[in-house]
Scaffold this motif. Structure first.
Motif, PDB file in Angstrom:
ATOM      1  N   GLU A  82       0.878  -1.364   0.094  1.00  0.00           N
ATOM      2  CA  GLU A  82       0.012   0.014   0.149  1.00  0.00           C
ATOM      3  C   GLU A  82       0.898   1.214  -0.116  1.00  0.00           C
ATOM      4  O   GLU A  82       2.119   1.362   0.313  1.00  0.00           O
ATOM      5  CB  GLU A  82      -1.183   0.072   1.258  1.00  0.00           C
ATOM      6  N   PRO A  83       0.373   2.392  -0.670  1.00  0.00           N
ATOM      7  CA  PRO A  83       1.268   3.708  -0.720  1.00  0.00           C
ATOM      8  C   PRO A  83       1.556   3.948   1.004  1.00  0.00           C
ATOM      9  O   PRO A  83       1.324   3.807   2.090  1.00  0.00           O
ATOM     10  CB  PRO A  83       0.085   4.733  -0.797  1.00  0.00           C
ATOM     11  N   GLY A  84       3.260   4.231   0.818  1.00  0.00           N
ATOM     12  CA  GLY A  84       3.650   4.656   1.955  1.00  0.00           C
ATOM     13  C   GLY A  84       4.417   3.535   2.761  1.00  0.00           C
ATOM     14  O   GLY A  84       5.321   3.736   3.665  1.00  0.00           O
ATOM     15  N   THR A  85       4.071   2.308   2.466  1.00  0.00           N
ATOM     16  CA  THR A  85       4.888   1.016   3.013  1.00  0.00           C
ATOM     17  C   THR A  85       6.253   0.886   2.433  1.00  0.00           C
ATOM     18  O   THR A  85       6.516   1.144   1.383  1.00  0.00           O
ATOM     19  CB  THR A  85       4.182  -0.306   2.693  1.00  0.00           C
ATOM     20  N   PRO A  86       7.172   0.427   3.516  1.00  0.00           N
ATOM     21  CA  PRO A  86       8.588   0.120   2.983  1.00  0.00           C
ATOM     22  C   PRO A  86       8.607  -0.687   2.016  1.00  0.00           C
ATOM     23  O   PRO A  86       9.572  -0.560   1.344  1.00  0.00           O
ATOM     24  CB  PRO A  86       9.465  -0.221   4.500  1.00  0.00           C
ATOM     25  N   VAL A  87       7.755  -1.638   1.960  1.00  0.00           N
ATOM     26  CA  VAL A  87       7.893  -2.845   0.857  1.00  0.00           C
ATOM     27  C   VAL A  87       7.507  -2.216  -0.324  1.00  0.00           C
ATOM     28  O   VAL A  87       8.450  -2.520  -1.305  1.00  0.00           O
ATOM     29  CB  VAL A  87       7.011  -3.972   1.044  1.00  0.00           C
ATOM     30  N   LEU A  88       6.589  -1.312  -0.439  1.00  0.00           N
ATOM     31  CA  LEU A  88       6.403  -0.590  -1.617  1.00  0.00           C
ATOM     32  C   LEU A  88       7.642   0.068  -2.288  1.00  0.00           C
ATOM     33  O   LEU A  88       7.969   0.471  -3.221  1.00  0.00           O
ATOM     34  CB  LEU A  88       5.265   0.363  -1.742  1.00  0.00           C
ATOM     35  N   ALA A  89       8.243   0.990  -1.307  1.00  0.00           N
ATOM     36  CA  ALA A  89       9.505   1.790  -1.870  1.00  0.00           C
ATOM     37  C   ALA A  89      10.720   0.834  -2.247  1.00  0.00           C
ATOM     38  O   ALA A  89      11.319   0.877  -3.116  1.00  0.00           O
ATOM     39  CB  ALA A  89      10.087   2.323  -0.470  1.00  0.00           C
ATOM     40  N   GLN A  90      10.858  -0.409  -1.844  1.00  0.00           N
ATOM     41  CA  GLN A  90      11.740  -1.567  -2.053  1.00  0.00           C
ATOM     42  C   GLN A  90      11.380  -1.998  -3.334  1.00  0.00           C
ATOM     43  O   GLN A  90      12.104  -1.986  -4.272  1.00  0.00           O
ATOM     44  CB  GLN A  90      11.800  -2.724  -1.130  1.00  0.00           C
ATOM     45  N   VAL A  91      10.203  -2.077  -3.806  1.00  0.00           N
ATOM     46  CA  VAL A  91       9.361  -2.708  -5.120  1.00  0.00           C
ATOM     47  C   VAL A  91       9.949  -1.310  -6.255  1.00  0.00           C
ATOM     48  O   VAL A  91      10.484  -1.810  -7.258  1.00  0.00           O
ATOM     49  CB  VAL A  91       8.053  -2.977  -5.202  1.00  0.00           C
ATOM     50  N   ILE A  92       9.663  -0.198  -5.736  1.00  0.00           N
ATOM     51  CA  ILE A  92       9.758   1.025  -6.766  1.00  0.00           C
ATOM     52  C   ILE A  92      11.330   0.984  -6.989  1.00  0.00           C
ATOM     53  O   ILE A  92      11.631   1.010  -8.134  1.00  0.00           O
ATOM     54  CB  ILE A  92       9.221   2.138  -6.217  1.00  0.00           C
ATOM     55  N   ARG A  93      12.144   0.879  -5.991  1.00  0.00           N
ATOM     56  CA  ARG A  93      13.759   0.893  -6.208  1.00  0.00           C
ATOM     57  C   ARG A  93      14.011  -0.119  -7.163  1.00  0.00           C
ATOM     58  O   ARG A  93      14.824   0.252  -8.203  1.00  0.00           O
ATOM     59  CB  ARG A  93      14.298   0.770  -4.823  1.00  0.00           C
ATOM     60  N   ARG A  94      13.539  -1.301  -7.119  1.00  0.00           N
ATOM     61  CA  ARG A  94      14.102  -2.576  -7.806  1.00  0.00           C
ATOM     62  C   ARG A  94      13.487  -2.503  -9.330  1.00  0.00           C
ATOM     63  O   ARG A  94      14.313  -2.634  -9.950  1.00  0.00           O
ATOM     64  CB  ARG A  94      13.764  -3.664  -7.018  1.00  0.00           C
ATOM     65  N   PHE A  95      12.344  -2.230  -9.296  1.00  0.00           N
ATOM     66  CA  PHE A  95      11.502  -2.140 -10.533  1.00  0.00           C
ATOM     67  C   PHE A  95      11.137  -0.897 -11.504  1.00  0.00           C
ATOM     68  O   PHE A  95      10.846  -0.995 -12.534  1.00  0.00           O
ATOM     69  CB  PHE A  95      10.384  -3.027 -10.248  1.00  0.00           C
ATOM     70  N   GLY A  96      11.306   0.122 -10.848  1.00  0.00           N
ATOM     71  CA  GLY A  96      11.300   1.488 -11.508  1.00  0.00           C
ATOM     72  C   GLY A  96       9.833   2.430 -11.268  1.00  0.00           C
ATOM     73  O   GLY A  96       8.983   1.884 -10.625  1.00  0.00           O
ATOM     74  N   ASP A  97      10.377   3.782 -11.135  1.00  0.00           N
ATOM     75  CA  ASP A  97       9.378   4.710 -10.548  1.00  0.00           C
ATOM     76  C   ASP A  97       7.999   4.642 -11.310  1.00  0.00           C
ATOM     77  O   ASP A  97       7.327   5.131 -11.116  1.00  0.00           O
ATOM     78  CB  ASP A  97      10.044   6.147 -10.742  1.00  0.00           C
ATOM     79  N   ASP A  98       8.425   4.274 -12.943  1.00  0.00           N
ATOM     80  CA  ASP A  98       7.103   4.197 -13.572  1.00  0.00           C
ATOM     81  C   ASP A  98       5.930   3.243 -13.078  1.00  0.00           C
ATOM     82  O   ASP A  98       4.853   3.167 -13.678  1.00  0.00           O
ATOM     83  CB  ASP A  98       7.480   3.791 -15.041  1.00  0.00           C
ATOM     84  N   LEU A  99       6.306   2.665 -12.093  1.00  0.00           N
ATOM     85  CA  LEU A  99       5.249   1.478 -11.472  1.00  0.00           C
ATOM     86  C   LEU A  99       4.312   2.402 -10.410  1.00  0.00           C
ATOM     87  O   LEU A  99       3.342   1.690  -9.917  1.00  0.00           O
ATOM     88  CB  LEU A  99       5.976   0.365 -10.841  1.00  0.00           C
ATOM     89  N   LEU A 100       4.715   3.921 -10.046  1.00  0.00           N
ATOM     90  CA  LEU A 100       4.021   4.238  -9.172  1.00  0.00           C
ATOM     91  C   LEU A 100       2.985   5.113  -9.717  1.00  0.00           C
ATOM     92  O   LEU A 100       3.355   5.786 -10.755  1.00  0.00           O
ATOM     93  CB  LEU A 100       4.962   5.109  -8.478  1.00  0.00           C
ATOM     94  N   LEU A 101       1.600   4.863  -9.465  1.00  0.00           N
ATOM     95  CA  LEU A 101       0.621   5.605  -9.846  1.00  0.00           C
ATOM     96  C   LEU A 101       0.371   6.904  -9.489  1.00  0.00           C
ATOM     97  O   LEU A 101       0.885   7.204  -8.244  1.00  0.00           O
ATOM     98  CB  LEU A 101      -0.551   4.868  -9.767  1.00  0.00           C
ATOM     99  N   PRO A 102      -0.339   7.805  -9.985  1.00  0.00           N
ATOM    100  CA  PRO A 102      -0.340   9.337  -9.386  1.00  0.00           C
ATOM    101  C   PRO A 102      -0.910   9.322  -8.188  1.00  0.00           C
ATOM    102  O   PRO A 102      -0.603   9.982  -7.263  1.00  0.00           O
ATOM    103  CB  PRO A 102      -1.421  10.033 -10.380  1.00  0.00           C
TER     104      PRO A 102
END
Length: 198
Positions: free
Chosen positions: A39-59
């Motif tokens: 979910e937004p703001g979770t540490p796991v989401l931050a790790q996923v974005i770091r590994r797979f790219g910023d374009d995976l984050l929705l507005p």
């Protein structure tokens, strides 16, 4: 008592979970927990974005799950990386909820719905494993009808999981969901009664 509930894609696991809940079981849904940990703001989401790219984050700050799926599907290394990020926090949350339910409602059956239970080696977490089963041909037909996909696409999805016959062979309890809903209901009732659940 707790059980791990699994099966193959399009075998009717959710239907059986619902039947158990109607009888008083407490349900923990691994898919829902998988969404919670990113979910937004979770540490796991931050790790996923770091590994797979910023374009995976929705507005709205949430994860573009479909795009992530496309990125890891067919890429063994990427999929392994994603599993290494997601599986430990998912398992930790499942364990935490199981312990909470066991402490607060020890007389209730706790059902943990885990689609890839055997594939991810989680069977030791549960007292027993129930597999919802339909023959592969039925699984293929139901998957095509449910998702509106071709036989080739359905085959690919089935190949990404352990064969249903193998899961059936490993199960402590098998619910054959290839017949009518009434037939499935009878098997769930038999399981419930045999375990002395109320």
């Amino acid at each position: 008592m707790n059980i791990g509930l699994t099966g193959g894609i399009a075998c009717g696991k959710s239907t059986v979970a619902e039947m158990l809940v109607r009888r008083g079981a407490l349900l923990i849904d691994a898919d829902r927990i998988a969404r919670e940990v990113v979910e937004p703001g979770t540490p796991v989401l931050a790790q996923v974005i770091r590994r797979f790219g910023d374009d995976l984050l929705l507005p709205d700050g949430s994860l573009h799950r479909k795009k992530l799926g496309e990125r890891v599907f067919g890429n063994r290394e990427a999929l392994r990386d994603l599993e290494n990020l997601l599986h430990p926090p998912i398992r930790a949350l499942i364990r935490e909820r199981m312990q909470t339910y066991a402490a607060e409602q020890p007389d209730k059956l706790v059902v943990v719905d885990v689609p890839l239970l055997y594939e991810s080696g989680q069977q030791a977490m549960y007292e027993q494993v129930m597999v919802v089963y339909v023959p592969r041909e039925v699984q293929l037909q139901r998957l095509m009808a449910r998702d509106g996909i071709t036989a080739e696409q359905a085959e690919k999805r089935l190949l990404s999981q352990m064969p249903i016959e193998e899961k059936k062979g490993l199960a402590d309890w098998v619910i054959d969901n290839s017949g009518t809903l009434e037939a499935t209901e009878k098997q769930v009732e038999a399981f419930w009664n045999e375990r002395g659940l109320s």
